[in-house]
Design an enzyme around this catalytic site. Sequence first.
Site, PDB file in Angstrom:
ATOM      1  CE1 TYR A   1       3.780  -6.749   4.482  1.00 45.11           C
ATOM      2  CE2 TYR A   1       3.059  -8.614   5.250  1.00 45.11           C
ATOM      3  CZ  TYR A   1       3.573  -7.725   4.259  1.00 45.11           C
ATOM      4  OH  TYR A   1       2.866  -7.951   2.961  1.00 45.11           O
TER       5      TYR A   1
ATOM      6  NE  ARG B   1      -5.077  -2.205   3.959  1.00 48.99           N
ATOM      7  CZ  ARG B   1      -5.971  -2.131   3.416  1.00 48.99           C
ATOM      8  NH1 ARG B   1      -7.225  -1.612   3.569  1.00 48.99           N
ATOM      9  NH2 ARG B   1      -5.919  -2.893   2.185  1.00 48.99           N
TER      10      ARG B   1
ATOM     11  CG  ASP C   1      -5.095   2.505   6.190  1.00 50.75           C
ATOM     12  OD1 ASP C   1      -5.745   3.478   6.052  1.00 50.75           O
ATOM     13  OD2 ASP C   1      -4.650   1.786   5.184  1.00 50.75           O
TER      14      ASP C   1
ATOM     15  CG  ASP D   1      -2.147  -1.183   1.418  1.00 49.59           C
ATOM     16  OD1 ASP D   1      -2.220  -1.696   0.330  1.00 49.59           O
ATOM     17  OD2 ASP D   1      -2.535  -1.310   2.366  1.00 49.59           O
TER      18      ASP D   1
END
Length: 290
Positions: free
Chosen positions: A67, A172, A81, A39
């Site tokens: 991540y 997310r 988010d 993203d």
Amino acid sequence: MPSGILIIDKSPGWTSQDAAAKLRGLYGERRVGHGGTLDPMATGVLPVFLGRATRAVEFFEHAEKEYVAGVRLGLTTDTEDTSGAVLSEQPVHVAEAQVRAAVEALAGEREQVPPMYSAVKIGGRKLYELARAGKEIERKARRITVIESELLDGGGAHWRFRVLCSKGTYVRTLCRELGETLGCGGCMESLRRTRAGCFGLDGAHTIEEIMAMPPEARLSLLLPVDRLFSRYPALPLTENQTRRVKCGGTFSLPCADGTYRFYGPDGEFLALGRVETGTASTVKSFFEVN
């Protein structure tokens, strides 16, 4: 023409397609593909494949990703988010032990529904395009795996955790689920990919750094495509066997069944190959076609 794998440390604001388009111009190579969408707000490891190396993208699609995510508790948004419209906000009263237990509980196999603000296509249209038009449609859940999940640090409404997960996992959505588990709601406020398959942040460069380099320095950053297949043993081939590979033919090769890296007599990486009952064949070729 340039060929190889370039490890980008994507900066915020860039889309994965933006990065690929910029590199297409910098390297003068129209064949450019990337290994896993990030993203715009996310940063970190984005492997980009150039030239003949784009033939390897399909083998990277199922690579595990790692991540480090920041979660903002007490806040929910329509995008899951902090870039989205606020849906709810409430005070946060959680202890570290509660957050740690909730993060660790993310590990394992699970069904996950892709968020509306995602690049998943349904009926030929990306979900985020429908979401921006004010539409919400039913999405099928996907089977994903969170291999590892651990709390790193934080306090109050702001926490950071690390996950190692399978392809197709939306971090997310994991942040939203954390908020639901803790009873206060939550959304993602930062995301950094620290590893994609066998590639980490070591040796990664931002687009801005690459833009500032002279052409010869840019070329030196390209990793050979066979790096992606390092888990398979290497097999040197004879001149005759090399010709068979380049013609797309099979040939006799007395070795154990399995997948191998085929190399020519001069050390050129020719192909990812397969041997079955003494017969070798090409899975995917990577030699340059003259």
